[in-house]
Design a protein around this motif. Structure first.
Motif, PDB file in Angstrom:
ATOM      1  N   UNK A 134      27.203  84.306  40.110  1.00 33.33           N
ATOM      2  CA  UNK A 134      25.748  84.292  40.240  1.00 33.33           C
ATOM      3  C   UNK A 134      25.085  83.525  39.116  1.00 33.33           C
ATOM      4  N   UNK A 135      25.580  83.736  37.883  1.00 35.20           N
ATOM      5  CA  UNK A 135      24.990  83.028  36.746  1.00 35.20           C
ATOM      6  C   UNK A 135      25.230  81.532  36.849  1.00 35.20           C
ATOM      7  N   UNK A 136      26.470  81.142  37.110  1.00 39.45           N
ATOM      8  CA  UNK A 136      26.793  79.714  37.149  1.00 39.45           C
ATOM      9  C   UNK A 136      26.184  79.014  38.356  1.00 39.45           C
ATOM     10  N   UNK A 137      26.198  79.669  39.518  1.00 39.60           N
ATOM     11  CA  UNK A 137      25.626  79.029  40.698  1.00 39.60           C
ATOM     12  C   UNK A 137      24.111  78.939  40.586  1.00 39.60           C
ATOM     13  N   UNK A 176      20.277  71.222  39.356  1.00 45.10           N
ATOM     14  CA  UNK A 176      20.253  70.194  40.395  1.00 45.10           C
ATOM     15  C   UNK A 176      18.844  69.937  40.899  1.00 45.10           C
ATOM     16  N   UNK A 177      17.982  70.974  40.910  1.00 46.00           N
ATOM     17  CA  UNK A 177      16.646  70.837  41.455  1.00 46.00           C
ATOM     18  C   UNK A 177      15.694  70.131  40.497  1.00 46.00           C
ATOM     19  N   UNK A 178      15.903  70.269  39.217  1.00 50.65           N
ATOM     20  CA  UNK A 178      14.997  69.649  38.263  1.00 50.65           C
ATOM     21  C   UNK A 178      15.764  69.322  36.990  1.00 50.65           C
ATOM     22  N   UNK A 179      15.246  68.386  36.261  1.00 52.41           N
ATOM     23  CA  UNK A 179      15.868  68.009  35.007  1.00 52.41           C
ATOM     24  C   UNK A 179      15.579  69.084  33.964  1.00 52.41           C
ATOM     25  N   UNK A 180      16.631  69.609  33.336  1.00 54.89           N
ATOM     26  CA  UNK A 180      16.508  70.706  32.379  1.00 54.89           C
ATOM     27  C   UNK A 180      16.617  70.163  30.961  1.00 54.89           C
ATOM     28  N   UNK A 181      15.747  70.641  30.099  1.00 54.54           N
ATOM     29  CA  UNK A 181      15.842  70.285  28.693  1.00 54.54           C
ATOM     30  C   UNK A 181      17.030  71.024  28.083  1.00 54.54           C
ATOM     31  N   UNK A 190      26.425  71.380  32.559  1.00 53.74           N
ATOM     32  CA  UNK A 190      25.363  71.173  33.544  1.00 53.74           C
ATOM     33  C   UNK A 190      24.093  71.803  32.996  1.00 53.74           C
ATOM     34  N   UNK A 191      23.241  71.000  32.415  1.00 53.92           N
ATOM     35  CA  UNK A 191      22.031  71.537  31.818  1.00 53.92           C
ATOM     36  C   UNK A 191      22.372  72.422  30.636  1.00 53.92           C
ATOM     37  N   UNK A 192      22.170  73.722  30.785  1.00 50.74           N
ATOM     38  CA  UNK A 192      22.468  74.686  29.730  1.00 50.74           C
ATOM     39  C   UNK A 192      23.585  75.646  30.118  1.00 50.74           C
ATOM     40  N   UNK A 193      24.458  75.183  31.011  1.00 53.61           N
ATOM     41  CA  UNK A 193      25.587  75.995  31.472  1.00 53.61           C
ATOM     42  C   UNK A 193      26.851  75.142  31.462  1.00 53.61           C
ATOM     43  N   UNK A 230      29.638  79.155  29.298  1.00 56.02           N
ATOM     44  CA  UNK A 230      28.783  79.098  28.115  1.00 56.02           C
ATOM     45  C   UNK A 230      27.341  78.926  28.572  1.00 56.02           C
ATOM     46  N   UNK A 231      26.448  79.770  28.051  1.00 54.92           N
ATOM     47  CA  UNK A 231      25.022  79.690  28.350  1.00 54.92           C
ATOM     48  C   UNK A 231      24.300  79.315  27.064  1.00 54.92           C
ATOM     49  N   UNK A 232      23.606  78.192  27.088  1.00 60.07           N
ATOM     50  CA  UNK A 232      22.982  77.660  25.880  1.00 60.07           C
ATOM     51  C   UNK A 232      21.511  78.080  25.815  1.00 60.07           C
TER      52      UNK A 232
END
Length: 240
Positions: free
Chosen positions: A17-20, A27-32, A143-146, A184-186
């Motif tokens: 759930x966290x990773x998906x 995928x939907x928006x560009x993440x800082x 992928x972004x912060x994951x 990893x969650x940043x």
């Protein structure tokens, strides 16, 4: 490992759930990206907290007592335990890390004995231990912060808390192999890493030399077991 199935499913559900969810958001928006250079460091420290389910993988002798009672041992259920440890890591190459993680595990398990038809006895085994895992952690593309990862390694450990007169007692030393996965969650100020780890002991952890029970009929319960190897499911949360 059939009995901790609910814990395993909970860990898998959390991870997926966290990773998906994070992957869809990316995928939907560009993440800082938070801490974009944190993975470029050579060394790092952290700590981890978790819940685990300890167990013993038992091999029976087919023992029969002098009174004619057959004894067959098994661990029918898991009892959750608590884990706390520290992490020291070194980045070998990008995405590949070597980690040393001294950890204290506090827990116990129940061993039930049957005569083939019904339960005849039940004994608690303390499985408090200090382990020294050494693992390789391989991270996928961020992928972004994951960033998902898998890990594998070995560990050496020492069981604590066994007392003279316990019906079942574990040896001081243990060792085995482990396999894990997580992500990893940043965040802005730290990195959080939920991880599910499966550990399998490779040694016979049962202390069969029980001179303290030589004249005690409870020695039958030790004689009934040929081998007992430790194993564990650990759901941990690391902070770096």
């Amino acid at each position: 490992m059939r009995r901790p199935f609910s814990l395993l499913c909970a860990g898998l559900t959390l991870f997926v759930s966290v990773c998906s969810g994070g992957g869809q958001a990316w995928a939907q928006r560009e993440v800082i990206q938070h801490q974009p250079y944190v993975d470029l460091r050579k060394y790092y420290l952290g700590f981890r907290l978790g819940m685990h389910a300890p167990d013993l993988r038992i091999t029976n002798r087919g023992y029969m007592t002098p009174e004619g009672t057959s004894l067959w041992a098994d661990t029918p259920s898991y009892q959750p335990g608590f884990s706390v440890g520290v992490i020291g890591g070194v980045v070998l190459v990008p995405s590949l890390e070597l980690r040393l993680m001294p950890t204290l595990h506090l827990g116990e398990t129940e061993v039930d004995y049957t005569d083939g038809r019904s339960r005849v006895a039940s004994h608690s085994v303390k499985m408090h231990s200090v382990t020294l895992p050494l693992e390789l952690k391989w991270g996928a593309m961020r992928l972004g912060n994951i960033r998902p990862f898998i890990s594998a390694g070995i560990y050496a450990g020492s069981f604590l808390g066994g007392r003279r007169g316990d019906v079942l007692r574990l040896k001081a030393l243990d060792y085995g192999a482990m396999l894990g996965f997580g992500c990893d969650l940043y965040f802005r100020l730290f990195k959080l890493s939920p991880q599910l780890t499966l550990s399998y002991g490779l040694s016979n952890a049962l202390d069969a030399k029980r001179t303290d029970l030589r004249d005690d009929h409870r020695i039958y319960y030790t004689h009934a077991i040929e081998r007992a190897a430790s194993r564990m499911v650990l759901l941990s949360f690391s902070f770096e």
